[in-house]
Design a protein around this motif. Structure first.
Motif, PDB file in Angstrom:
ATOM      1  N   LEU A 114       2.524   1.823  -3.383  1.00 39.77           N
ATOM      2  CA  LEU A 114       1.328   2.517  -4.399  1.00 39.77           C
ATOM      3  C   LEU A 114       1.094   3.880  -3.993  1.00 39.77           C
ATOM      4  CD1 LEU A 114      -1.250  -0.375  -4.321  1.00 39.77           C
ATOM      5  CD2 LEU A 114       0.104   0.350  -6.252  1.00 39.77           C
ATOM      6  N   TYR A 115       1.142   4.124  -2.755  1.00 40.22           N
ATOM      7  CA  TYR A 115       1.006   5.968  -2.306  1.00 40.22           C
ATOM      8  C   TYR A 115       2.267   6.367  -3.037  1.00 40.22           C
ATOM      9  CZ  TYR A 115       0.564   9.629   0.517  1.00 40.22           C
ATOM     10  OH  TYR A 115       0.317  11.008   1.123  1.00 40.22           O
ATOM     11  N   ALA A 141       0.780  -1.278  -0.045  1.00 38.42           N
ATOM     12  CA  ALA A 141       0.057  -0.154  -0.064  1.00 38.42           C
ATOM     13  C   ALA A 141       0.803   1.237   0.124  1.00 38.42           C
ATOM     14  CB  ALA A 141      -1.157  -0.052   1.287  1.00 38.42           C
ATOM     15  N   PHE A 169       0.825   6.531   4.422  1.00 35.92           N
ATOM     16  CA  PHE A 169       0.065   7.598   3.934  1.00 35.92           C
ATOM     17  C   PHE A 169      -0.125   9.063   4.549  1.00 35.92           C
ATOM     18  CE2 PHE A 169      -2.165   3.437   4.161  1.00 35.92           C
ATOM     19  CZ  PHE A 169      -1.959   2.916   3.386  1.00 35.92           C
ATOM     20  N   ASP A 186       4.596   3.430 -11.920  1.00 36.62           N
ATOM     21  CA  ASP A 186       3.495   2.481 -11.827  1.00 36.62           C
ATOM     22  C   ASP A 186       3.985   1.209 -11.525  1.00 36.62           C
ATOM     23  OD1 ASP A 186       0.985   2.035 -12.353  1.00 36.62           O
ATOM     24  OD2 ASP A 186       0.969   2.042 -14.429  1.00 36.62           O
ATOM     25  N   ILE A 187       3.013   0.313 -11.117  1.00 33.46           N
ATOM     26  CA  ILE A 187       3.362  -0.982 -10.745  1.00 33.46           C
ATOM     27  C   ILE A 187       2.963  -1.532 -12.116  1.00 33.46           C
ATOM     28  CG2 ILE A 187       3.180  -2.928  -9.594  1.00 33.46           C
ATOM     29  CD1 ILE A 187       3.998  -0.990  -7.669  1.00 33.46           C
ATOM     30  N   ARG A 214       2.233   6.543  -6.667  1.00 28.05           N
ATOM     31  CA  ARG A 214       1.290   7.822  -7.238  1.00 28.05           C
ATOM     32  C   ARG A 214       2.105   9.045  -7.067  1.00 28.05           C
ATOM     33  NH1 ARG A 214      -4.694   8.061  -5.255  1.00 28.05           N
ATOM     34  NH2 ARG A 214      -5.259   7.036  -6.885  1.00 28.05           N
TER      35      ARG A 214
END
Lengths: 245, 241
Positions: B99-100, B96, B196, B108-109, B103
């Motif tokens: 991904l944060y 997670a 986050f 990109d994954i 972004r």
């Protein structure tokens, strides 16, 4: 005259004797009532003890349940659920199973089961819905979908477990069913999560990302595949990423 | 005299009859009371039987609750327990965070994580690729090893294939590759602490970890090792303590 008196006296004696018998019966009943009252007191005491035990157990269970819920919530990371209700999700899956043309243009060539049957089991603070997708007894191949939700109804996991055939060969039927149904389950999730029903380009993009790349960033979902150590089954899971909105 | 005898006999007769009647009524009343008590006993006995059944069921519920309590407590303890050799976060939390950060960095994954169980061990290996935002570069493969049961991260290894290594210079490609490394490393620093959210993590800290600065590695509990062969450069991050 004498005879009359004797008859009267005999009648009196009879009545007196009867009265005496009644009196004996009365005494017997008094004793029986005393015994019954004693027994009643005993069962009442037992009743009281059982009620106390029951209430005690109820309180203990309530305390344990409260503690268990606290522990359970400690294991749930923030945002580790989807904003999708499990009942709506299952309805959507069933709908797509009945209306494959919503997903496939060539729906006539898609081989699906007539009906999907979900069995629900509540385990502690979660509900698990299980649905057998197929079970080919001849080859040993089978596939089971398992949907997990919190007791609030929020979906937390979609899982497909596919058990390989005993001889290691994947049958055409197993292959078709596996992919048709993983399509349906993934699509139903994207439709509800994204609020879109049309299989437009954006839907296709999401689908591709989640199905092929196991990632659906906007929908806060990721997919995980893993093969069991003994190589007998493969699991495909859709899980929440846990991203804050 | 005769009348007197009659009256006496008659009175005796009346007394005897009355006494018999009184006793009969009392017996009937007693019988009724006895029956009532018997009924009450039966009712309470039935209730007791039901209570016993309910108690049995409650005992089973209690046993199940105790069993689950032990199981869930172990799970919570496992989450909170800081075992040597494993990070304090799961793969899911780490991913997670990745991904944060991706972004934020416009990365990109490329492939979602694919997990596989390592032989018959208790470990899982997740593989995914962070794509460098440039057509000429293929990206960095990230291998994350976790403990199967808890899914806690044990090690994170970045594989940069040799044909990409030369790009790790000062060029735009190199910068992008460094960013990928920084993302993977930053995610390790942040996954267990403040996911986050804006963090205090700086490039200087990330560089110090990659330089194996003892104090920084200990502070963030991240060790670093690098090896290279003809095929690839392998950068591994693991718990320092």
């Amino acid at each position: 005259m004498k005879r009359k008196i004797i008859i009267y006296l005999l009648a009196i004696v009879q009545i007196v004797l009867l009265a005496a018998c009644n009196s004996a019966e009365y005494d017997g009943l008094t004793e029986e009532i005393a015994l019954l009252e004693e027994e009643y007191a005993k069962v009442q005491n037992e009743n009281l003890r059982l009620k106390q035990e029951k209430n005690g157990l109820k309180i203990e269970i309530e305390e344990l349940t409260a503690q268990n819920r606290e522990y359970f919530e400690d294991t749930i990371k923030p945002y580790q659920y989807f904003n999708v209700n499990v009942d709506e999700y299952i309805e959507k899956v069933k709908f797509l199973n009945q209306n494959p043309e919503e997903l496939w243009y060539n729906a006539n060539n898609i081989f699906l089961l007539d009906e999907l049957v979900f069995e629900n089991e509540d385990i502690h603070f979660e509900s698990i819905y299980t649905c057998e997708i197929f079970n080919i007894e001849d080859t040993g191949e089978r596939c089971i979908a398992e949907i997990t939700a919190l007791d609030t109804g929020m979906l937390t996991k979609i899982q497909f477990t596919y058990y390989y055939a005993e001889d290691g060969e994947v049958s055409d039927l197993g292959y078709q069913h596996y992919f048709n149904y993983s399509d349906i389950f993934v699509s139903a999730f994207i439709m509800l999560n994204s609020g879109r029903d049309d299989t437009d380009d954006e839907f296709e993009y999401y689908f591709e990302r989640l199905f092929k790349h196991a990632l659906y960033y906007d929908g806060n979902a990721w997919g995980r595949n893993y093969v069991s150590a003994d190589g007998k089954y493969i699991v495909f899971q859709i899980l929440p990423i846990g991203l804050k909105d | 005299m005769r009348r007197f005898i009659y009256i006496v006999v008659l009175m005796l007769f009346i007394v005897a009859v009355a006494s018999g009647c009184v006793n009969k009524d009392a017996i009937e009343e007693m019988q009724r009371v006895a029956n009532e008590i018997e009924e009450d006993i039966e009712q309470v006995e039935d209730e007791n039987e039901n209570l016993e059944e309910e108690i049995e069921s409650l005992i089973t519920d209690k046993e199940e609750a105790i069993e689950y309590n032990e199981e869930i407590k172990q799970k919570v303890d496992g989450i909170n327990e800081q075992k040597p050799g494993e990070f304090q976060f799961t793969f899911q939390e780490y991913f997670a965070q990745i991904l944060y950060l991706c972004r934020q960095w416009d990365m990109d994954i490329f492939n979602g994580p694919l997990a596989s169980q390592m032989d018959n061990s208790d470990y899982l290996e997740y593989v995914f690729k962070i794509e460098v935002n440039d057509e000429t570069c293929t990206g960095i493969e990230v291998h994350v090893f976790t403990e199967k049961k808890s899914d806690k991260v044990l090690q994170c290894t970045l594989i940069i294939y040799q044909d990409e290594v030369y790009r790790m210079d000062e060029s735009a490609y190199g910068s992008a590759f460094r960013t990928v490394t920084e993302i993977a490393l930053s995610a390790l620093v942040l996954a267990g602490t403040t996911p986050f959210e804006e963090s205090e993590i700086t490039l200087a800290i990330l560089n110090k970890i990659q330089e194996n600065d003892i104090a920084t590695c200990a502070q963030y509990n991240i060790g670093y090792a690098m090896e290279a062969d003809d095929e690839a450069e392998i950068r591994s991050f693991f718990p320092y303590k």
